[in-house]
Structure formats: structure tokens, C-alpha cells
Design a protein around this motif. Structure first.
Motif, PDB file in Angstrom:
ATOM      1  N   LEU A  49      55.766  26.136  38.465  1.00 35.39           N
ATOM      2  CA  LEU A  49      54.738  27.304  37.922  1.00 35.39           C
ATOM      3  C   LEU A  49      54.766  27.650  36.575  1.00 35.39           C
ATOM      4  CD1 LEU A  49      55.266  29.791  40.945  1.00 35.39           C
ATOM      5  CD2 LEU A  49      53.311  27.983  40.738  1.00 35.39           C
ATOM      6  N   VAL A  50      53.695  27.704  36.078  1.00 38.95           N
ATOM      7  CA  VAL A  50      53.594  28.299  34.567  1.00 38.95           C
ATOM      8  C   VAL A  50      54.349  29.671  34.694  1.00 38.95           C
ATOM      9  CG1 VAL A  50      52.069  28.760  32.723  1.00 38.95           C
ATOM     10  CG2 VAL A  50      51.704  27.049  34.124  1.00 38.95           C
ATOM     11  N   PRO A  51      55.174  30.128  33.377  1.00 37.93           N
ATOM     12  CA  PRO A  51      55.731  31.412  33.780  1.00 37.93           C
ATOM     13  C   PRO A  51      54.532  32.557  33.840  1.00 37.93           C
ATOM     14  CG  PRO A  51      56.666  30.108  31.987  1.00 37.93           C
ATOM     15  CD  PRO A  51      55.426  29.401  32.339  1.00 37.93           C
ATOM     16  N   ASP A  52      55.125  33.705  34.631  1.00 38.28           N
ATOM     17  CA  ASP A  52      54.109  34.635  34.974  1.00 38.28           C
ATOM     18  C   ASP A  52      53.412  35.347  33.918  1.00 38.28           C
ATOM     19  OD1 ASP A  52      54.314  34.629  37.682  1.00 38.28           O
ATOM     20  OD2 ASP A  52      56.088  36.006  37.906  1.00 38.28           O
ATOM     21  N   GLU A  53      53.999  35.610  32.909  1.00 35.20           N
ATOM     22  CA  GLU A  53      53.621  36.318  31.571  1.00 35.20           C
ATOM     23  C   GLU A  53      52.299  35.628  30.982  1.00 35.20           C
ATOM     24  OE1 GLU A  53      57.362  34.907  29.850  1.00 35.20           O
ATOM     25  OE2 GLU A  53      56.467  35.496  27.924  1.00 35.20           O
ATOM     26  N   LEU A  54      52.329  34.065  31.135  1.00 35.99           N
ATOM     27  CA  LEU A  54      51.204  33.689  30.366  1.00 35.99           C
ATOM     28  C   LEU A  54      50.031  33.502  31.357  1.00 35.99           C
ATOM     29  CD1 LEU A  54      53.120  29.972  29.107  1.00 35.99           C
ATOM     30  CD2 LEU A  54      52.242  32.217  27.722  1.00 35.99           C
TER      31      LEU A  54
ATOM     32  N   ILE B  81      49.418  35.695  33.922  1.00 33.97           N
ATOM     33  CA  ILE B  81      49.032  37.014  34.062  1.00 33.97           C
ATOM     34  C   ILE B  81      47.966  37.360  33.111  1.00 33.97           C
ATOM     35  CG2 ILE B  81      49.497  39.455  34.349  1.00 33.97           C
ATOM     36  CD1 ILE B  81      51.970  38.477  35.872  1.00 33.97           C
ATOM     37  N   GLU B  82      48.526  37.004  31.864  1.00 33.45           N
ATOM     38  CA  GLU B  82      47.653  37.322  30.564  1.00 33.45           C
ATOM     39  C   GLU B  82      46.345  36.420  30.644  1.00 33.45           C
ATOM     40  OE1 GLU B  82      48.546  39.465  28.652  1.00 33.45           O
ATOM     41  OE2 GLU B  82      46.787  39.357  27.224  1.00 33.45           O
ATOM     42  N   MET B  83      46.405  35.333  31.024  1.00 31.83           N
ATOM     43  CA  MET B  83      45.071  34.427  31.013  1.00 31.83           C
ATOM     44  C   MET B  83      44.211  35.116  32.148  1.00 31.83           C
ATOM     45  SD  MET B  83      44.935  30.445  31.732  1.00 31.83           S
ATOM     46  CE  MET B  83      45.400  30.633  33.537  1.00 31.83           C
ATOM     47  N   LEU B  84      44.534  35.549  33.202  1.00 33.69           N
ATOM     48  CA  LEU B  84      43.966  36.016  34.673  1.00 33.69           C
ATOM     49  C   LEU B  84      43.243  37.215  33.972  1.00 33.69           C
ATOM     50  CD1 LEU B  84      43.983  37.859  37.392  1.00 33.69           C
ATOM     51  CD2 LEU B  84      42.923  35.574  37.329  1.00 33.69           C
ATOM     52  N   LYS B  85      44.214  38.175  33.667  1.00 36.02           N
ATOM     53  CA  LYS B  85      43.593  39.465  33.080  1.00 36.02           C
ATOM     54  C   LYS B  85      42.357  39.222  31.984  1.00 36.02           C
ATOM     55  CE  LYS B  85      47.646  42.611  32.649  1.00 36.02           C
ATOM     56  NZ  LYS B  85      48.578  43.410  31.602  1.00 36.02           N
ATOM     57  N   ASN B  86      42.461  38.598  31.185  1.00 33.01           N
ATOM     58  CA  ASN B  86      41.372  38.429  30.020  1.00 33.01           C
ATOM     59  C   ASN B  86      40.138  37.764  30.803  1.00 33.01           C
ATOM     60  OD1 ASN B  86      42.993  38.962  27.987  1.00 33.01           O
ATOM     61  ND2 ASN B  86      43.603  37.052  27.565  1.00 33.01           N
ATOM     62  N   LYS B  87      40.233  36.989  31.655  1.00 36.19           N
ATOM     63  CA  LYS B  87      39.158  36.366  32.491  1.00 36.19           C
ATOM     64  C   LYS B  87      38.356  37.428  33.218  1.00 36.19           C
ATOM     65  CE  LYS B  87      37.076  32.617  34.080  1.00 36.19           C
ATOM     66  NZ  LYS B  87      36.492  31.624  33.156  1.00 36.19           N
ATOM     67  N   VAL B  88      39.292  38.136  34.073  1.00 40.08           N
ATOM     68  CA  VAL B  88      38.644  39.229  34.995  1.00 40.08           C
ATOM     69  C   VAL B  88      37.949  40.331  34.095  1.00 40.08           C
ATOM     70  CG1 VAL B  88      39.183  40.988  36.773  1.00 40.08           C
ATOM     71  CG2 VAL B  88      40.259  38.716  36.840  1.00 40.08           C
ATOM     72  N   LYS B  89      38.927  40.893  33.181  1.00 40.15           N
ATOM     73  CA  LYS B  89      38.197  41.753  32.154  1.00 40.15           C
ATOM     74  C   LYS B  89      36.938  41.363  31.409  1.00 40.15           C
ATOM     75  CE  LYS B  89      42.313  44.267  30.818  1.00 40.15           C
ATOM     76  NZ  LYS B  89      43.436  44.526  29.929  1.00 40.15           N
TER      77      LYS B  89
ATOM     78  N   GLU C  10      51.652  41.914  42.068  1.00 45.57           N
ATOM     79  CA  GLU C  10      51.680  43.323  41.366  1.00 45.57           C
ATOM     80  C   GLU C  10      50.843  43.679  40.376  1.00 45.57           C
ATOM     81  OE1 GLU C  10      56.052  44.151  43.263  1.00 45.57           O
ATOM     82  OE2 GLU C  10      55.974  43.444  41.239  1.00 45.57           O
ATOM     83  N   ALA C  11      50.779  42.496  39.378  1.00 50.18           N
ATOM     84  CA  ALA C  11      49.984  42.800  38.292  1.00 50.18           C
ATOM     85  C   ALA C  11      48.675  42.732  38.549  1.00 50.18           C
ATOM     86  CB  ALA C  11      50.000  41.550  37.430  1.00 50.18           C
ATOM     87  N   LEU C  12      48.036  42.076  39.659  1.00 52.01           N
ATOM     88  CA  LEU C  12      46.700  41.924  40.101  1.00 52.01           C
ATOM     89  C   LEU C  12      46.334  43.362  40.680  1.00 52.01           C
ATOM     90  CD1 LEU C  12      43.865  40.382  40.560  1.00 52.01           C
ATOM     91  CD2 LEU C  12      45.152  39.911  42.733  1.00 52.01           C
ATOM     92  N   ASP C  13      47.290  43.984  41.340  1.00 52.35           N
ATOM     93  CA  ASP C  13      47.092  45.258  41.817  1.00 52.35           C
ATOM     94  C   ASP C  13      46.980  46.304  40.975  1.00 52.35           C
ATOM     95  OD1 ASP C  13      47.199  45.378  44.543  1.00 52.35           O
ATOM     96  OD2 ASP C  13      49.205  46.565  44.629  1.00 52.35           O
ATOM     97  N   THR C  14      47.538  46.384  39.779  1.00 53.94           N
ATOM     98  CA  THR C  14      47.545  47.240  38.721  1.00 53.94           C
ATOM     99  C   THR C  14      46.046  46.802  37.924  1.00 53.94           C
ATOM    100  OG1 THR C  14      49.939  47.024  38.318  1.00 53.94           O
ATOM    101  CG2 THR C  14      48.756  48.001  36.632  1.00 53.94           C
ATOM    102  N   LEU C  15      45.796  45.739  37.643  1.00 45.76           N
ATOM    103  CA  LEU C  15      44.577  45.460  36.844  1.00 45.76           C
ATOM    104  C   LEU C  15      43.391  45.818  37.775  1.00 45.76           C
ATOM    105  CD1 LEU C  15      43.278  43.665  34.823  1.00 45.76           C
ATOM    106  CD2 LEU C  15      42.943  41.734  36.258  1.00 45.76           C
ATOM    107  N   MET C  16      43.259  45.664  39.055  1.00 47.45           N
ATOM    108  CA  MET C  16      42.389  46.071  39.861  1.00 47.45           C
ATOM    109  C   MET C  16      42.064  47.441  39.837  1.00 47.45           C
ATOM    110  SD  MET C  16      41.663  43.393  42.983  1.00 47.45           S
ATOM    111  CE  MET C  16      40.712  41.902  42.688  1.00 47.45           C
ATOM    112  N   ASN C  17      43.452  48.528  39.846  1.00 44.38           N
ATOM    113  CA  ASN C  17      43.272  49.842  40.047  1.00 44.38           C
ATOM    114  C   ASN C  17      42.557  50.212  38.820  1.00 44.38           C
ATOM    115  OD1 ASN C  17      44.207  50.388  42.505  1.00 44.38           O
ATOM    116  ND2 ASN C  17      46.376  50.123  41.848  1.00 44.38           N
TER     117      ASN C  17
END
Ligand code: AMP
Length: 190
Positions: free
Chosen positions: A59-64, A66-74, A95-102
């Protein structure tokens, strides 16, 4: 508005089915694997950092990720809904997805897991490797490592959503149309 996670081991047909579901239910298909392959092909800094992990089936590290996914959704908040394919793959990602969606006032309708037998997965991925050009599909050892990573790191994501009564399971054995019918029936009920 429907936001869905399509879940399952590598080779379970997530990509194929997510594309079809996205079309039928007018959702935006977001595949972190496709996004990483795009970065890799274009030799971006992110692609360069992700390359070795991907080629080794890690797996690619979470920090990279999550950052990529956040930008895409936002940057795609005007869509009717999203179908996530290949994300989240770890509990911290969930957990990061939960926070982002909230934060974005988005609601997750459910996670749908495709259940496929292990030997069928190996067979499908080796077959795909003949034409996909994906390095990680061409080597049986890397394929088996990816399945192990799935069992160790990704499977717990199912429990995470099951505890919230948001997890559904669909039989992923059979032909593409049969599986699509089963998935569509679940999505319609969400
Ligand atoms: P996929 O196309 O979903 O099978 O993803 C291909 C590869 O991209 C994986 O084996 C990982 O190296 C990387 N990748 C894709 N999605 C994620 C994710 N959510 N977390 C970490 N790595 C990922």
C-alpha cells in the motif's frame, strides 16, 4: 445523493463493476489505483513516491493516499454522488473518510463488499496481467502479496463499517452481468 464504497480483494471486479454502477446511478467513479497509475505514468512527484509500493504490491502510505483522495472529493462537490473503488484500504483511511464526509456534509450510504474465492482471484489477475500492462498483475508472487496485504490491512475496514451497520456483501463469483445485477439490487435498496 448516494455515496458508496465498493469493496473487495484485488481482482474481485471492483473496477469493472464500479464503472458500470457509476454509469447506471450517475455517480462519479473515484479509483485511487487509477489515480496513482495516472501520476506514475506522468512521472509526477507523487507518482515517483508511489511507484515502488505499487510495483511490489504494497500500500502507498496513508498520508499520501488520504491527501490525494481529499483533494479529489473536495474539488468535485457538484456531483450527485461518488462510488469509491480501492479506498479506504486501511482503518485510518476509513476514519479520514468519515471526517472528510462530515466536514463536507456528505453521507455514506453503504459499503458493498464483493466476495470472491482466493484461487479465482489469482487466476483473474494473471489473466488481466496479459493485457493490462500492469506490472503488479504479471507476477504471481506480487499477486499473492497483494492478497495478503488485503487480508492484513484492508479486511478490518469491513468490520469498521459493519459496526455502523453500513456493510453489505455480494457474491462476486460468476459473470460480469450477473454480478452487476446483484450489486444494482443492493444499491437500489440503500
Ligand atoms: P488497485 O488498482 O486498486 O488494485 O491499486 C493498485 C495499487 O495502488 C495498490 O496495490 C496500491 O499500491 C496502490 N493503492 C491504490 N489505492 C490505495 C489505497 N487506498 N491505499 C494505499 N495504496 C493504494
Amino acid at each position: 445523493m448516494a455515496n458508496i464504497i465498493l469493496f473487495g480483494p484485488p481482482g474481485s471486479g471492483k473496477g469493472t463493476q464500479a464503472k458500470k454502477l457509476a454509469e447506471k446511478f450517475e455517480l462519479m467513479h473515484i479509483s485511487t489505483g487509477d489515480m496513482f497509475r495516472y501520476e506514475l505514468k506522468n512521472e509526477t512527484p507523487l507518482g515517483k513516491r508511489a511507484k515502488e509500493y505499487m510495483n511490489q504490491g504494497q500500500l502507498v502510505p496513508d498520508e499520501l493516499t488520504i491527501e490525494m483522495l481529499k483533494n479529489k472529493v473536495k474539488s468535485n462537490q457538484d456531483v450527485k454522488g461518488i462510488i469509491l473503488d480501492g479506498f479506504p484500504r486501511t482503518v485510518p483511511q476509513a476514519e479520514a473518510l468519515d471526517t472528510l464526509m462530515n466536514n463536507l456534509n456528505m453521507k455514506l450510504e453503504g459499503l458493498i463488499a464483493l466476495r470472491v474465492e482466493k484461487e479465482e482471484i489469482v487466476k483473474r489477475l494473471l489473466e488481466r496481467g496479459k493485457t493490462s500492462g500492469r506490472k503488479d498483475d504479471q507476477n504471481e508472487e506480487v499477486i499473492r502479496d497483494r492478497i495478503q496485504v488485503y487480508l492484513d490491512e484492508t479486511q478490518p475496514v469491513f468490520e469498521f463499517y459493519d459496526n455502523k451497520s453500513l456493510a453489505y456483501t455480494v457474491n462476486g463469483m460468476g459473470n460480469i452481468d450477473e454480478i452487476f445485477e446483484r450489486l444494482s439490487a443492493v444499491v437500489e435498496e440503500l
